[in-house]
Design an enzyme around this catalytic site. Sequence first.
Site, PDB file in Angstrom:
ATOM      1  N   ARG A 144      49.607  37.822  23.492  1.00  0.00           N
ATOM      2  CA  ARG A 144      51.020  37.957  24.227  1.00  0.00           C
ATOM      3  C   ARG A 144      51.615  39.185  23.825  1.00  0.00           C
ATOM      4  O   ARG A 144      52.483  39.645  24.793  1.00  0.00           O
ATOM      5  CB  ARG A 144      51.653  36.740  23.807  1.00  0.00           C
ATOM      6  CG  ARG A 144      52.946  36.676  24.545  1.00  0.00           C
ATOM      7  CD  ARG A 144      53.675  35.606  24.339  1.00  0.00           C
ATOM      8  NE  ARG A 144      53.979  34.728  22.847  1.00  0.00           N
ATOM      9  CZ  ARG A 144      54.893  35.401  22.029  1.00  0.00           C
ATOM     10  NH1 ARG A 144      55.588  36.758  22.457  1.00  0.00           N
ATOM     11  NH2 ARG A 144      54.450  35.049  20.720  1.00  0.00           N
TER      12      ARG A 144
ATOM     13  N   TYR B   9      60.851  42.365  49.352  1.00  0.00           N
ATOM     14  CA  TYR B   9      59.674  41.388  49.076  1.00  0.00           C
ATOM     15  C   TYR B   9      60.262  40.013  48.625  1.00  0.00           C
ATOM     16  O   TYR B   9      61.276  40.036  47.961  1.00  0.00           O
ATOM     17  CB  TYR B   9      58.811  41.725  48.024  1.00  0.00           C
ATOM     18  CG  TYR B   9      57.799  40.610  47.787  1.00  0.00           C
ATOM     19  CD1 TYR B   9      56.666  40.406  48.417  1.00  0.00           C
ATOM     20  CD2 TYR B   9      57.858  39.913  46.453  1.00  0.00           C
ATOM     21  CE1 TYR B   9      55.653  39.639  48.206  1.00  0.00           C
ATOM     22  CE2 TYR B   9      56.878  38.764  46.076  1.00  0.00           C
ATOM     23  CZ  TYR B   9      55.639  38.907  47.098  1.00  0.00           C
ATOM     24  OH  TYR B   9      54.924  37.819  46.775  1.00  0.00           O
TER      25      TYR B   9
ATOM     26  N   ASP C 160      59.134  49.639  43.976  1.00  0.00           N
ATOM     27  CA  ASP C 160      57.979  48.691  44.024  1.00  0.00           C
ATOM     28  C   ASP C 160      57.070  49.471  44.933  1.00  0.00           C
ATOM     29  O   ASP C 160      57.057  49.820  46.036  1.00  0.00           O
ATOM     30  CB  ASP C 160      58.458  47.426  44.689  1.00  0.00           C
ATOM     31  CG  ASP C 160      57.327  46.244  44.911  1.00  0.00           C
ATOM     32  OD1 ASP C 160      56.096  46.884  45.044  1.00  0.00           O
ATOM     33  OD2 ASP C 160      57.369  44.962  45.012  1.00  0.00           O
TER      34      ASP C 160
ATOM     35  N   LYS D 241      47.176  43.273  44.603  1.00  0.00           N
ATOM     36  CA  LYS D 241      46.983  43.848  45.868  1.00  0.00           C
ATOM     37  C   LYS D 241      45.990  44.830  45.706  1.00  0.00           C
ATOM     38  O   LYS D 241      44.839  44.699  45.355  1.00  0.00           O
ATOM     39  CB  LYS D 241      48.227  44.085  46.516  1.00  0.00           C
ATOM     40  CG  LYS D 241      49.378  43.009  46.172  1.00  0.00           C
ATOM     41  CD  LYS D 241      49.291  41.860  47.019  1.00  0.00           C
ATOM     42  CE  LYS D 241      50.063  40.792  46.815  1.00  0.00           C
ATOM     43  NZ  LYS D 241      51.543  41.113  46.670  1.00  0.00           N
TER      44      LYS D 241
HETATM   45  C1  LIG Z   1      52.683  40.376  46.276  1.00  0.00           C
HETATM   46  C2  LIG Z   1      53.874  41.186  46.149  1.00  0.00           C
HETATM   47  C3  LIG Z   1      54.762  41.273  45.211  1.00  0.00           C
HETATM   48  C4  LIG Z   1      54.533  39.966  44.027  1.00  0.00           C
HETATM   49  O1  LIG Z   1      53.474  40.069  43.379  1.00  0.00           O
HETATM   50  P1  LIG Z   1      52.555  38.944  42.521  1.00  0.00           P
HETATM   51  O2  LIG Z   1      51.255  39.613  41.831  1.00  0.00           O
HETATM   52  O3  LIG Z   1      52.223  38.071  43.797  1.00  0.00           O
HETATM   53  O4  LIG Z   1      53.462  38.376  41.568  1.00  0.00           O
HETATM   54  C5  LIG Z   1      55.866  42.033  44.797  1.00  0.00           C
HETATM   55  N1  LIG Z   1      55.973  42.948  45.547  1.00  0.00           N
HETATM   56  C6  LIG Z   1      55.382  43.131  46.633  1.00  0.00           C
HETATM   57  C7  LIG Z   1      55.446  44.409  47.599  1.00  0.00           C
HETATM   58  C8  LIG Z   1      54.140  42.327  46.745  1.00  0.00           C
HETATM   59  O5  LIG Z   1      53.304  42.487  48.059  1.00  0.00           O
END
Ligand SMILES: *Cc1c(COP(=O)(O)O)cnc(C)c1O
Length: 389
Positions: free
Chosen positions: A55, A109, A181, A206
């Site tokens: 952790r 998002y 992001d 992603k």
């Molecule tokens: C999918 C996504 C998130 C969140 O990510 P998770 O791995 O599902 O928690 C945040 N920002 C963007 C732009 C995303 O496409």
Amino acid sequence: MEHGKARIDTKLVHAGEPEPRIAGAVAMPVFQSTLYELREKPGAPLGYHDIPYIRLNNTPNHAALHAKLAVLENAEAALVTASGMAAISTSLLTVLATGDHLLVQDSLYGGTHDFVTQDLPAFGITYDFIDADDPASWEGLLRERTRAIYVEAMTNPLLHVADLAAVPRFARAHNLVSLIDNTFASPVNFRPPEHGFDLSLHSATKYLNGHSDIVAGAVIGRGDLVEAVRHKLNHLGGSLDPHACFLLHRGLKTLGLRVRQQNASALRIARFLESAPGIERVNYPGLESHLRHVRARELFEGFGGVLSFTLAGGSEAAARFIERTTLPVRTVSLGGVETLITRPALTSHAGMAAADRQRLGIVDGLIRLAVGIEDGDDLLEDIARALQG
Ligand SMILES: *Cc1c(COP(=O)(O)O)cnc(C)c1O
């Protein structure tokens, strides 16, 4: 060769790999152990954050990923997290405290939007939405306790590209932490720390992992801030499991190959759609017709795998089109090897009031395509067939 100076495909393969290789292993092994023997100075007191424990984000699998991810964006440090939302929520809770104020891009998002609007107020943290395309309007929203500014590399699903270069400049001038992001761009197309951003956040679910088989996140940026986020993550507990670390590590090695293929296919599809009859509008930063194409070309090395478009026939035509495609999988998300197709008004943005969707331009007939790594000719043929029917 020092990996920090290599090109990105070399870094993806070699940076952060243990030296010497562990038992000679060419691939990073999985360390499926919660605990590690206290070998160094047994009997000497250890700080809580230095105890070797899963952790606390300090297993060999974490360390290798942290080193690789930092080098990818030419940053000082990196941290992996249990999800993209863990990266985002933990980073915001690290840089903001009760009484603080946040400036945040107005089309976020969904998970981030809900965290900022529903959860941060419960901590006594306030926010203002900014038009991230209009830096002149930001100063008027500053408050005494404004601490951070938060934007996204490209917005979903309309692929707006904000004035990203202005964000770190503004942050420095006003002593704010700048966060972005960077999920939609990936480090192949955009490396925010090179542009002065303090923290670059990813949903590694992603592109970074790229195989639609784990949930993970990453925080990349300034060493002191990443260390502070790691301490907060140690408390909040959103740590990435070693087996997921292993899969993310493996997926990362092909990031360059995957993203360049996705860039190329998405651009071809966007160009094809733009000139096809029956298409009303195509949103893709790689198109000359995109409002911020020149800016996108200056910032990004490629324009990513996501595009969106509307058909002249509205939502009925959209439903028919999706029905007729055979390769794209009908679902949300992006960045995996398989092409995905969805109508945001019915999925990612279904929770939003219809009037708000309309105002933002997320009309019912809007189709979002997240291009995978299939052969681009096959994808184009499939799309062309679906349009004709
Ligand atoms: C999918 C996504 C998130 C969140 O990510 P998770 O791995 O599902 O928690 C945040 N920002 C963007 C732009 C995303 O496409």
